[in-house]
Write a protein that holds these residues in place. Sequence first.
Motif, PDB file in Angstrom:
ATOM      1  N   TRP C 116      -0.814  20.524 -50.675  1.00  0.00           N
ATOM      2  CA  TRP C 116      -0.155  21.645 -49.995  1.00  0.00           C
ATOM      3  C   TRP C 116       0.948  22.151 -50.899  1.00  0.00           C
ATOM      4  CZ3 TRP C 116      -2.537  23.375 -45.852  1.00  0.00           C
ATOM      5  CH2 TRP C 116      -3.272  22.494 -45.063  1.00  0.00           C
ATOM      6  N   LYS C 117       0.906  23.437 -51.239  1.00  0.00           N
ATOM      7  CA  LYS C 117       1.965  24.019 -52.060  1.00  0.00           C
ATOM      8  C   LYS C 117       2.812  24.905 -51.163  1.00  0.00           C
ATOM      9  CE  LYS C 117      -0.991  25.730 -55.059  1.00  0.00           C
ATOM     10  NZ  LYS C 117      -1.513  26.345 -56.285  1.00  0.00           N
ATOM     11  N   GLU C 126       7.768  23.187 -53.178  1.00  0.00           N
ATOM     12  CA  GLU C 126       7.499  21.772 -52.959  1.00  0.00           C
ATOM     13  C   GLU C 126       5.997  21.572 -52.935  1.00  0.00           C
ATOM     14  OE1 GLU C 126       9.868  20.079 -49.712  1.00  0.00           O
ATOM     15  OE2 GLU C 126      10.037  22.119 -48.971  1.00  0.00           O
ATOM     16  N   ILE C 127       5.584  20.355 -53.176  1.00  0.00           N
ATOM     17  CA  ILE C 127       4.169  20.000 -53.027  1.00  0.00           C
ATOM     18  C   ILE C 127       4.080  18.813 -52.084  1.00  0.00           C
ATOM     19  CG2 ILE C 127       2.198  18.978 -54.211  1.00  0.00           C
ATOM     20  CD1 ILE C 127       2.731  20.856 -56.497  1.00  0.00           C
ATOM     21  N   ASN C 128       3.249  18.975 -51.064  1.00  0.00           N
ATOM     22  CA  ASN C 128       3.027  17.930 -50.052  1.00  0.00           C
ATOM     23  C   ASN C 128       4.309  17.478 -49.360  1.00  0.00           C
ATOM     24  OD1 ASN C 128       0.348  18.012 -50.562  1.00  0.00           O
ATOM     25  ND2 ASN C 128       0.307  16.190 -51.865  1.00  0.00           N
ATOM     26  N   PRO C 204      21.294  21.073 -40.566  1.00  0.00           N
ATOM     27  CA  PRO C 204      21.454  22.299 -41.359  1.00  0.00           C
ATOM     28  C   PRO C 204      22.257  22.096 -42.628  1.00  0.00           C
ATOM     29  CG  PRO C 204      21.780  22.751 -39.041  1.00  0.00           C
ATOM     30  CD  PRO C 204      21.571  21.273 -39.152  1.00  0.00           C
ATOM     31  N   ALA C 205      23.332  21.302 -42.560  1.00  0.00           N
ATOM     32  CA  ALA C 205      24.154  21.120 -43.763  1.00  0.00           C
ATOM     33  C   ALA C 205      23.362  20.408 -44.856  1.00  0.00           C
ATOM     34  CB  ALA C 205      25.404  20.314 -43.409  1.00  0.00           C
ATOM     35  N   ASP C 206      22.621  19.373 -44.452  1.00  0.00           N
ATOM     36  CA  ASP C 206      21.784  18.660 -45.424  1.00  0.00           C
ATOM     37  C   ASP C 206      20.751  19.609 -46.024  1.00  0.00           C
ATOM     38  OD1 ASP C 206      23.192  16.484 -44.645  1.00  0.00           O
ATOM     39  OD2 ASP C 206      21.636  15.685 -43.313  1.00  0.00           O
ATOM     40  N   TYR C 207      20.234  20.449 -45.153  1.00  0.00           N
ATOM     41  CA  TYR C 207      19.204  21.371 -45.625  1.00  0.00           C
ATOM     42  C   TYR C 207      19.779  22.310 -46.673  1.00  0.00           C
ATOM     43  CZ  TYR C 207      15.658  24.986 -45.645  1.00  0.00           C
ATOM     44  OH  TYR C 207      14.714  25.891 -46.038  1.00  0.00           O
ATOM     45  N   GLU C 208      20.982  22.841 -46.400  1.00  0.00           N
ATOM     46  CA  GLU C 208      21.612  23.735 -47.373  1.00  0.00           C
ATOM     47  C   GLU C 208      21.807  23.000 -48.694  1.00  0.00           C
ATOM     48  OE1 GLU C 208      22.017  26.895 -47.209  1.00  0.00           O
ATOM     49  OE2 GLU C 208      21.224  26.899 -45.160  1.00  0.00           O
ATOM     50  N   ALA C 209      22.239  21.742 -48.588  1.00  0.00           N
ATOM     51  CA  ALA C 209      22.444  20.963 -49.804  1.00  0.00           C
ATOM     52  C   ALA C 209      21.131  20.798 -50.558  1.00  0.00           C
ATOM     53  CB  ALA C 209      23.032  19.596 -49.458  1.00  0.00           C
ATOM     54  N   TRP C 210      20.087  20.526 -49.786  1.00  0.00           N
ATOM     55  CA  TRP C 210      18.775  20.351 -50.431  1.00  0.00           C
ATOM     56  C   TRP C 210      18.342  21.651 -51.108  1.00  0.00           C
ATOM     57  CZ3 TRP C 210      14.116  22.829 -49.584  1.00  0.00           C
ATOM     58  CH2 TRP C 210      13.029  22.278 -50.279  1.00  0.00           C
ATOM     59  N   LEU C 211      18.562  22.766 -50.398  1.00  0.00           N
ATOM     60  CA  LEU C 211      18.144  24.067 -50.936  1.00  0.00           C
ATOM     61  C   LEU C 211      18.813  24.339 -52.274  1.00  0.00           C
ATOM     62  CD1 LEU C 211      18.115  26.835 -48.206  1.00  0.00           C
ATOM     63  CD2 LEU C 211      16.209  25.958 -49.529  1.00  0.00           C
ATOM     64  N   SER C 212      20.103  24.042 -52.340  1.00  0.00           N
ATOM     65  CA  SER C 212      20.840  24.401 -53.546  1.00  0.00           C
ATOM     66  C   SER C 212      20.411  23.548 -54.740  1.00  0.00           C
ATOM     67  CB  SER C 212      22.333  24.246 -53.304  1.00  0.00           C
ATOM     68  OG  SER C 212      22.606  22.905 -52.944  1.00  0.00           O
ATOM     69  N   GLY C 213      19.654  22.508 -54.461  1.00  0.00           N
ATOM     70  CA  GLY C 213      19.209  21.652 -55.559  1.00  0.00           C
ATOM     71  C   GLY C 213      18.053  22.225 -56.354  1.00  0.00           C
ATOM     72  N   GLY C 214      17.381  23.249 -55.828  1.00  0.00           N
ATOM     73  CA  GLY C 214      16.177  23.725 -56.512  1.00  0.00           C
ATOM     74  C   GLY C 214      16.299  25.189 -56.896  1.00  0.00           C
ATOM     75  N   ALA C 215      15.182  25.875 -56.866  1.00  0.00           N
ATOM     76  CA  ALA C 215      15.148  27.329 -56.996  1.00  0.00           C
ATOM     77  C   ALA C 215      15.729  27.840 -58.305  1.00  0.00           C
ATOM     78  CB  ALA C 215      15.874  27.975 -55.824  1.00  0.00           C
TER      79      ALA C 215
END
Lengths: 556, 271, 374
Positions: C116-117, C126-128, C204-215
């Motif tokens: 899954w992509k 992400e993958i899977n 949500p805060a963890d998610y924001e942190a996770w988001l900022s790690g990529g992209a």
Amino acid sequence: MIDAASMGGDLPVVPPKDNYINRAYSIKSWLLTKDHKRIAILYLITITFFFFLGGAFAVMIRLELLTPASDLVQPETYNKFFTMHGVVMIFLFLIPSVPATLGNFLVPLMIGAKDLAFPKINLLSWYILVIGGIFILYAVVAGGVDTGWTFYTPYSSTYSNTYVMAAAIGVFITGFSSILTGLNFIVTIHTMRAPGMTWYRLPLFIWSHYATSLIMVLGTPVVAVTILLVGLERVFRVGIFDPAIGGDPILFQHLFWFYSHPAVYIMLLPGMGVISELITAFSRKNMFGYKFVAYASLGIAIYGFLVWGHHMFTSGQSIYGSLVFSFLTYFVAIPSAIKVFNWTATLYRGSISYDTPMLYALGFIGFFLIGGTTGLFLAAIGLDIHVHDTYFVVAHFHYIMVGGTVMAYLGGLHYWWPKLTGRMYPEGWARLSALIIFVGFNLTFFPQFVVGYMGMPRRYAAYPDDPVWQMLNVLSTAGASILGAGYLLPMVYLPWSMRYGKYAPSNPWGATGLEWQTTSPPPTENFEETPVVTWEPYEYRPREEKVVVNKILPTD
Amino acid sequence: MAEAVHTTMEHPASAHAALQHHFENMEQQREAGTLGMWIFLVTEIMFFGGMFMAYILYRSYNADAFAAASNRLNVTMGFINTIVLICSSLTMALAVYYSQVGKRKMIVVMLILTMMLGTTFLVVKAFEYYDKYEKSEIPGRLFPSRPFNWYAEEEHGKQVTQEPARDAATERNPQAVPTGQEQKPDASFASRAEMFFFIYFAMTGIHALHMVIGIGMLIVLTIMAWRDRFSPEYHSPVELGGLYWHFVDIVWIFLFPLLYLLGAHGISGGH
Amino acid sequence: MNSLFLLRNFPLFPDEGSTVARNVDGLFFFITAVSAFFSVLIVAVIIYFFIRYRRRSETEAPQPIEGSNKLEITWTVIPFGLVMIMFLGGAYVYFTMARPPRDTMDIYVVGKQWMWKIQHPEGNREINELHVPVNTSIRLTMTTEDVIHSFYIPDFRIKQDVVPGRYTTMWFKATKPGKYQLFCAEYCGTNHSGMIGTIYVMEPADYEAWLSGGAAEGSLASQGQKVFQDLACNTCHRSDAQGRGPVLDGLFGKPVQIQGGQTLVADESYLRESILNPRAKLVMGFEPIMPTFQGQVSEEQLLQLIAYIKSLGAPGEQQQQGSINTPQQSNQRPTSVPTSAAGANRGGAPNSNQANTGAANQTRTPARQGNREQ
């Protein structure tokens, strides 16, 4: 009153001098026979072979699922196992099971005809099944197919590198076998009933076979052309179902389920007919609400054609399409429920014996209750979204197909075994095997409901390493081994009884029905004289007044 | 059927020679045969029905490509074939009529005429197929076929390969499109046009197969008629053959407008 | 009902991880109760009859009973009523599943044998694995590069087939942070059982942190914009209505009049079809000059393009685009291609764009030759 002599109680039974079995012994006399009874035996041997072949694949599936990892076989191999289990069991065993064996044997006998309307076509349909079976066997031996029995595109048409063509041709060919059988039955039932055998005097076995035949005739051609298109797509590489070049894979699903859902009723309805015969014979009662049961068969056949979309609730078909299909699906529940209620009511104030066929009938009702009511879960769209393509569905249709059809088939086989072979089966062994099958079956498939609702998808060679999931799978495999033993027992004692069993009287159960009015086994022409029917169906009580009358006209 | 019940299993000597052992009398045998043929035809309808379903669905998805591809078919030949089949139905009906009144020679004549007309149909069809082969319009990858991109070529006035003169019908393509632009052939369109030809070949091919089977059946009937097997009492084989033949004709009556005519010659490329 | 709630904590029952799970389970318990009641009743009656009316002598011949229309009607009508309740329950639950709320966070999924992509609007891939914030409505737009797959999260009680050549959508709102199993539920070939993954539901805060790690590559829409320019889409689809193709700004979610007079809504599926098979549904008033991009854009690029086109209608761009476009006044818009659409789609439902209802309907002025950049 039941005539004690006809039950073989006192008088020593001698086999009839001239019957369809001892008329000729050469292989050619069997392979070129036009006698519906001999063709039924040919079918019986053929589908028994395929039953155990399909069963062998089931054994491999259950062994692989003992552990979460795919360790016994590679996923590739596992995929071939479940595909071939499905293809063999559905197209080569379940669809021909009751109609082609018991139906072939009994339809002319029950309506007082000498044969089916088209004996040559009847033989042809057996050969067609064998040829189709050979193609499927070739696919199995050459390396297997891995598409699932549903042949979903575009996997089957474009992506799979296995022997899809051979299997598809096999399925295509076997389809014509059931078309011809259905055609033969419809014409026979319409035109060849004995004098006095009106529609409402027909045994319910005949009604259910009539309904089945309608489905065979109307549905099978559609799947034939669908499979043909898949085959052509593979050969010519034109994308009739390939979205990359404008095709629609969902169209395949529509066409496929338009047949394959009614095909479920091809497998089930004849079984229901058998159960109606068993319940009446072993409670010595007429069927409660005969007409309702008869029309319920037709109702199921007709509604069966309107509900195929319930296999596609998650496919992305329109919301309103799904709603309509869900709504119509619940209509199928009603005639099925009517049958169960009427069978139950028939037992009321009956004279119930516990012979093996009745045990199978009882098992059938139990399994059908579970299989049928879990169908209610699947018809509710919101719930189906969750359980679709999980083991919940697998358990559901095994309760219907194996718990229903196979129980009815075995029950019918035991019930008519004396008529088929002229010998009685050993009652004790038969009861034992019925019991083993009942226990083994429940143990195999009930845990699958649980693991299915927990979310285990079907067709998985490996599943997440969860102790609960593994426990349920181990239970299921343990049940399957018991079930296997239960199925092997009749394979031993039924052939044994053909040589060593007691001779059967012409009517060992004291049942009504024309097939019991002739000798066991019957002569090639079925009856000494064309019977004339003057009694109502399942008329167990007022037999003194309305004895069987064979109208005798002066011969010229 | 209840009026004459035989008590023994053998037919009396007076029974018709064609009466099969398991029927009580000729009437029952004829009834069974007729019903059987009707049911068989119902299965045939369902069989073709699946393909009609696919055709209708894809036509609605790809109206433009299907209309344009339909334009490539030879309406004249299709029309001739329609007339030929209608005539063959007439001769078949006459054959049935003569078998009812028991005129042996006329049965044979009419059956042979029907066969000739059926063969004519197949020959015309063969020419049509050959024409498609010449123009490399056979779908699939078994034959060397150009990609079905003539539509794009026409629009942009390009010739990719030397091809035979275009049909008059496609020349009438009304849409004048700005020329001189760089444009790749439309692969998406081509595959949809190919789909039309696939359905065309599948449906007409299976129909032609039915014609071949029908002609084989007519040969048997002709021989039987020649040997004087039929009589006013026993002619159901001719009747049943007639039913089948009419059915095959009717399928063509549906195929012809759907494949050759529907939306093709007016709207083609009409934007 | 207490026992039922106990069952929910029993290890033989899956977690309830989404808002719909509770409804699905409620329906499950209702149907189970009704089915079990009738099944047990029938089995009990049968067993009673079996014992009570067992054969006592070989010559017994019981009195025949023909049947009873009253009974037949009773056991037709009562089950019918009950199954209709089941039908309505199933339909109700289904509606809550099938219709996403207006305000969703859009994530894109591409299935492929056997993975899954996943693409987030912010550009994270992400993958899977799928990371989502808790208590947020997530809408997945899904397709596949090869065969049919099915996106199945048992603990959320949702499943949707992923079909090649089209978009399917599903939505969910996770209620508890945690890890959840993802399956492919539609048999898809050799490694079907390996096409599994994990859903991470985060605060949500963890998610924001996770988001900022990529992209690293910028938002999905800006990636789409790059594809848009690479494929030279902007030569024809100009925002000033001078191009040979329809103006795309504000197009998404709006009705479009196509050749033949039909009107349809410009959703993801329509955009996809128009890129791959431009002739299929031609906008009224335009020539069929657009070539197909079939085979030239991957499924992922297609989703990026669509994310870009969606972003063109985002509220942030609204004011610049001026009032309702009528066919006559179509060339008064600023020519700048919006570039800062990144993330503007977040939280803003496309449908909330009210101003541009006429944008898609505009008739193109006659094509001017010689203004080509190709």
